[in-house]
Design a protein around this motif. Structure first.
Motif, PDB file in Angstrom:
ATOM      1  N   PRO A  86       0.805  -1.225   0.000  1.00 20.24           N
ATOM      2  CA  PRO A  86       0.000   0.000   0.000  1.00 20.24           C
ATOM      3  C   PRO A  86       0.837   1.273   0.000  1.00 20.24           C
ATOM      4  O   PRO A  86       0.505   2.242  -0.686  1.00 20.24           O
ATOM      5  CB  PRO A  86      -0.839  -0.144   1.274  1.00 20.24           C
ATOM      6  N   ALA A  87       1.929   1.280   0.763  1.00 16.53           N
ATOM      7  CA  ALA A  87       2.800   2.451   0.770  1.00 16.53           C
ATOM      8  C   ALA A  87       3.473   2.636  -0.589  1.00 16.53           C
ATOM      9  O   ALA A  87       3.592   3.747  -1.109  1.00 16.53           O
ATOM     10  CB  ALA A  87       3.858   2.316   1.869  1.00 16.53           C
ATOM     11  N   PHE A  88       3.911   1.536  -1.176  1.00 12.65           N
ATOM     12  CA  PHE A  88       4.507   1.578  -2.517  1.00 12.65           C
ATOM     13  C   PHE A  88       3.499   2.119  -3.525  1.00 12.65           C
ATOM     14  O   PHE A  88       3.814   3.000  -4.333  1.00 12.65           O
ATOM     15  CB  PHE A  88       4.958   0.166  -2.897  1.00 12.65           C
ATOM     16  N   GLU A  89       2.264   1.620  -3.470  1.00 13.90           N
ATOM     17  CA  GLU A  89       1.234   2.055  -4.418  1.00 13.90           C
ATOM     18  C   GLU A  89       0.850   3.514  -4.217  1.00 13.90           C
ATOM     19  O   GLU A  89       0.471   4.199  -5.170  1.00 13.90           O
ATOM     20  CB  GLU A  89      -0.006   1.168  -4.300  1.00 13.90           C
ATOM     21  N   ARG A  90       0.926   3.999  -2.986  1.00  9.91           N
ATOM     22  CA  ARG A  90       0.642   5.412  -2.753  1.00  9.91           C
ATOM     23  C   ARG A  90       1.630   6.295  -3.516  1.00  9.91           C
ATOM     24  O   ARG A  90       1.261   7.296  -4.121  1.00  9.91           O
ATOM     25  CB  ARG A  90       0.690   5.728  -1.255  1.00  9.91           C
ATOM     26  N   GLY A  91       2.891   5.890  -3.509  1.00  5.33           N
ATOM     27  CA  GLY A  91       3.889   6.634  -4.271  1.00  5.33           C
ATOM     28  C   GLY A  91       3.623   6.576  -5.760  1.00  5.33           C
ATOM     29  O   GLY A  91       3.751   7.579  -6.470  1.00  5.33           O
ATOM     30  N   VAL A  92       3.244   5.385  -6.266  1.00  2.00           N
ATOM     31  CA  VAL A  92       2.913   5.235  -7.688  1.00  2.00           C
ATOM     32  C   VAL A  92       1.737   6.137  -8.047  1.00  2.00           C
ATOM     33  O   VAL A  92       1.762   6.856  -9.052  1.00  2.00           O
ATOM     34  CB  VAL A  92       2.574   3.766  -8.019  1.00  2.00           C
ATOM     35  N   LEU A 309      10.026   4.685  -3.334  1.00  2.00           N
ATOM     36  CA  LEU A 309      10.292   3.622  -4.299  1.00  2.00           C
ATOM     37  C   LEU A 309       9.178   3.572  -5.345  1.00  2.00           C
ATOM     38  O   LEU A 309       9.431   3.487  -6.555  1.00  2.00           O
ATOM     39  CB  LEU A 309      10.389   2.291  -3.561  1.00  2.00           C
ATOM     40  N   GLY A 310       7.931   3.648  -4.895  1.00  2.00           N
ATOM     41  CA  GLY A 310       6.807   3.662  -5.825  1.00  2.00           C
ATOM     42  C   GLY A 310       6.795   4.891  -6.701  1.00  2.00           C
ATOM     43  O   GLY A 310       6.517   4.819  -7.909  1.00  2.00           O
ATOM     44  N   ARG A 311       7.112   6.030  -6.097  1.00  2.00           N
ATOM     45  CA  ARG A 311       7.128   7.280  -6.862  1.00  2.00           C
ATOM     46  C   ARG A 311       8.195   7.234  -7.954  1.00  2.00           C
ATOM     47  O   ARG A 311       7.952   7.648  -9.096  1.00  2.00           O
ATOM     48  CB  ARG A 311       7.382   8.448  -5.906  1.00  2.00           C
ATOM     49  N   ARG A 312       9.368   6.710  -7.607  1.00  2.00           N
ATOM     50  CA  ARG A 312      10.443   6.658  -8.608  1.00  2.00           C
ATOM     51  C   ARG A 312      10.130   5.642  -9.699  1.00  2.00           C
ATOM     52  O   ARG A 312      10.456   5.866 -10.868  1.00  2.00           O
ATOM     53  CB  ARG A 312      11.775   6.313  -7.933  1.00  2.00           C
ATOM     54  N   ALA A 313       9.495   4.517  -9.349  1.00  2.00           N
ATOM     55  CA  ALA A 313       9.102   3.543 -10.367  1.00  2.00           C
ATOM     56  C   ALA A 313       8.172   4.183 -11.389  1.00  2.00           C
ATOM     57  O   ALA A 313       8.317   3.985 -12.603  1.00  2.00           O
ATOM     58  CB  ALA A 313       8.426   2.344  -9.708  1.00  2.00           C
TER      59      ALA A 313
END
Length: 344
Positions: A86-92, A309-313
Motif C-alpha cells: 500500500p505504501a509503494f502504491e501510494r507513491g505510484v 520507491l513507488g514514486r520513482r518507479a
C-alpha cells in the motif's frame, strides 16, 4: 401514457470556454496538458475554475482516440495484504496523478498463472505502461508488452545483468543482499552469534538469505541450516517458523526476519513462550511497515522507503513513455536504511 424522462444537458467544452472567456482550443490545450503551447497561469486557473463550476467531465474515450493513449497505467503486485505494498502504491498513484493518469492495481498472490493472466489483460490495450513485481515472469515474458509499445518498469531484488537489457525494459531495485547483511551485522555487533533467520522462497528471499550468510562469514560464524526457517513471508508462517526455532537447544539468541510480517508472527510466538524481546531473543525485520513503530517493543527493521520507491518507479515509467531516455533498459538502485528500535 408514457412518462417523459427529464434530460439534463451535460456541459461541453464549449460551455467551459464561454464561462472562462477563452477559445475552445485553449480549453483543450489546458485539459490535455498540451506541452507545445504555454498557457498563462491566470488563464489556466480560470479554465479549471470553470470546469469545477460547470461540473464538466472530459470525454476520456475521445481523448484516447485523439492521442492513441489510454492515460492509464497498471501496477502488478504479489500481495495486497502485505503492508509494504500500500505504501509503494501510494507513491505510484501520487506520481500518476501528477501526469494525469489513472492507476489500476492487480494482485497476483505470487502465483505464476495469475501473473500471466494480468499480463494478458494489460496486453489488450487497456494501459500505456506497467509497473510490476513479478515472482515468476522473466524478461522474455514481457517482450509481448514491449512490442506493443507498453512501457514496463520492474521492481527487482537485485541489479539485473545481461545482453537482454538491449530491451527497453527498466528495473528499479534495492540491494537486498547488502540490506540483509547490514541487519545481521548489527545483531552480531550486539553480541549475538547464534542468529536464526526467517525467509520466504519467492521474490527477494534468496537475496536476503545470501546477505545473512555473508554477514556470518565476515565474522567467522559458521552457517547452521537448522537456524534458517521458511516463513513464506507471511505472519502465520513467521509464527510457525519462530516456534520451531524456539524449540531448538540451544535456541537462537537473535532472529532476523526477511520481512516485517514474519517478524510480527515471530514476536507473538516469543510472547506465547513466556520469553521477552530483546532480553531473551532479539528480533529484527525488513520493510519498516507502519506496525513496526506501534508494537511493543518497537521493531528494529530495514526501510526501503517504499513510498519513494513507488514514486520513482512511476517516474521511470513516464520517462520511458515520453521517450526522454535511451532505448536500452536501465538499472537504477534505490537506498535502504537500518532503523534501530527496541527489539534489538
Amino acid at each position: 401514457m408514457a412518462r417523459k424522462t427529464l434530460q439534463i444537458k451535460k456541459p461541453t467544452q464549449g460551455d467551459v470556454a464561454a464561462r472562462a472567456g477563452v477559445s475552445q482550443a485553449m480549453v483543450s490545450y489546458v485539459l490535455n496538458d498540451n506541452p507545445v503551447f504555454s498557457v498563462p497561469a491566470e488563464t489556466r486557473q480560470r479554465i479549471l475554475d470553470a470546469v469545477d463550476e460547470l461540473g464538466y467531465i472530459p470525454n476520456g474515450a475521445a481523448r484516447s482516440l485523439r492521442t492513441r493513449k489510454t492515460y492509464t497505467i497498471a501496477s502488478i503486485i504479489p500481495d495486497i495484504t502485505n503492508p509494504f505494498y500500500p505504501a509503494f502504491e501510494r507513491g505510484v498513484q501520487e506520481s500518476a496523478e501528477s501526469y494525469g493518469y489513472d492507476l489500476i492495481v492487480y494482485n497476483t498472490s505470487g502465483v505464476a498463472e495469475k501473473e500471466r493472466r494480468c499480463l494478458r489483460s494489460v496486453q489488450q490495450g487497456r494501459v500505456d505502461g506497467v509497473i510490476g513485481v513479478f515472482f515468476h515472469m522473466t524478461a522474455r515474458d514481457l517482450v509481448a508488452l514491449l512490442d506493443r509499445g507498453i512501457a514496463v518498469v520492474r521492481l527487482e531484488a537485485k541489479k539485473k545483468e545481461g545482453s537482454k537489457y538491449d530491451l527497453p525494459l527498466d528495473n528499479l531495485y534495492v540491494d537486498n543482499v547488502a540490506a540483509a547483511r547490514t541487519a545481521v551485522d548489527y545483531l552480531i555487533g550486539r553480541g549475538h552469534a547464534r542468529i536464526g533467520m526467517l525467509y520466504g522462497q519467492r521474490g527477494p528471499g534468496r537475496a536476503r538469505v545470501l546477505g545473512y550468510h555473508q554477514a556470518l562469514a565476515q565474522h567467522g560464524i559458521a552457517v547452521d541450516q537448522d537456524l534458517i526457517r521458511d516463513g513464506d513471508f507471511r505472519e502465520d508462517g513467521g509464527y510457525r517458523a519462530m516456534r520451531e526455532l524456539l524449540g531448538l537447544s540451544p535456541r537462537p539468541t537473535a532472529v532476523f526476519a526477511a520481512n516485517d510480517m514474519m517478524a510480527m508472527g515471530a514476536l507473538l510466538a516469543v510472547r506465547e513462550a513466556g520469553l521477552l524481546v530483546p532480553w531473551d531473543v532479539a528480533l529484527a525485520g525488513f520493510d519498516d511497515t507502519p506496525i513496526t513503530k506501534l508494537v511493543t517493543p518497537s521493531l528494529t527493521t530495514v526501510t526501503q522507503f517504499q513510498e519513494e520507491l513507488g514514486r520513482r518507479a512511476a517516474e521511470m515509467l513516464f520517462e520511458r513513455l515520453a521517450g526522454t531516455v535511451p532505448e536500452r533498459g536501465r538499472n537504477e538502485e534505490m537506498p535502504y536504511e537500518l532503523i534501530v528500535r527496541e527489539s534489538a
